[in-house]
Scaffold this motif. Sequence first.
Motif, PDB file in Angstrom:
ATOM      1  N   MET A 121       8.366   4.368  51.672  1.00 60.22           N
ATOM      2  CA  MET A 121       7.191   4.384  52.538  1.00 60.22           C
ATOM      3  C   MET A 121       7.019   3.091  53.342  1.00 60.22           C
ATOM      4  N   LEU A 122       7.410   1.953  52.822  1.00 56.67           N
ATOM      5  CA  LEU A 122       7.281   0.724  53.608  1.00 56.67           C
ATOM      6  C   LEU A 122       8.220   0.710  54.817  1.00 56.67           C
ATOM      7  N   PRO A 123       9.498   1.093  54.661  1.00 55.00           N
ATOM      8  CA  PRO A 123      10.325   1.222  55.873  1.00 55.00           C
ATOM      9  C   PRO A 123       9.786   2.288  56.837  1.00 55.00           C
ATOM     10  N   GLU A 124       9.278   3.374  56.279  1.00 57.77           N
ATOM     11  CA  GLU A 124       8.702   4.438  57.109  1.00 57.77           C
ATOM     12  C   GLU A 124       7.478   3.913  57.873  1.00 57.77           C
ATOM     13  N   LEU A 125       6.696   3.061  57.250  1.00 58.27           N
ATOM     14  CA  LEU A 125       5.533   2.443  57.894  1.00 58.27           C
ATOM     15  C   LEU A 125       5.958   1.606  59.095  1.00 58.27           C
TER      16      LEU A 125
END
Length: 189
Positions: A160-164
């Motif tokens: 989720m952090l890379p996706e963010l």
Amino acid sequence: MKNKNIGILTQCAVMIALATVLALFSFKIMPNGGSITPAGMVPIALISIFYGPKWGIPTAIAYSVLQMVLGFYPPPAQTFWAFAAVIFLDYIFAFGSYGLAGIFSRMFKNETVGAATAAAICTLLRYLSHFLSGVIIWDSYCWEGWSVWLYSLAYSATYMLPELVITTAVTALIIKFLKKPLSRFILVK
């Protein structure tokens, strides 16, 4: 009015298709679900940013149902309610949160800042949803020696952090650089 709605509905369908194709090119980095897409949620967020939650929420929920059909991970749920919680938290709310982007984007005068912030908030809502699902449902997969809270926070952060970062950056770029050319093809509210 009828033609305008048909045009918007068509754009919603095209954006769902685009988001689905982008999701097919995802990097699956975690064994029990979770992947990084090449800006897969941006088309869904854009519908909400351009047309508001009236169109954004149904588009996002339709996309979430399609994602569930295309790649459902069977949960270790022992009850109907646990199974329903996975459907709601990992699909309906997680992806459906992007339908709220139009609300968040309108809080800022600068369209680029508003769109980027909206994409970030929606992605954080998705992260929260996956985190809660990890705590409530996927706890049996908790890494040895970890608390279920920390496990779910860390597991969900891996994708989720890379996706963010990707979703926020691409949304900002699209709004900043393509808004004028796209405005010819996007119906006015």
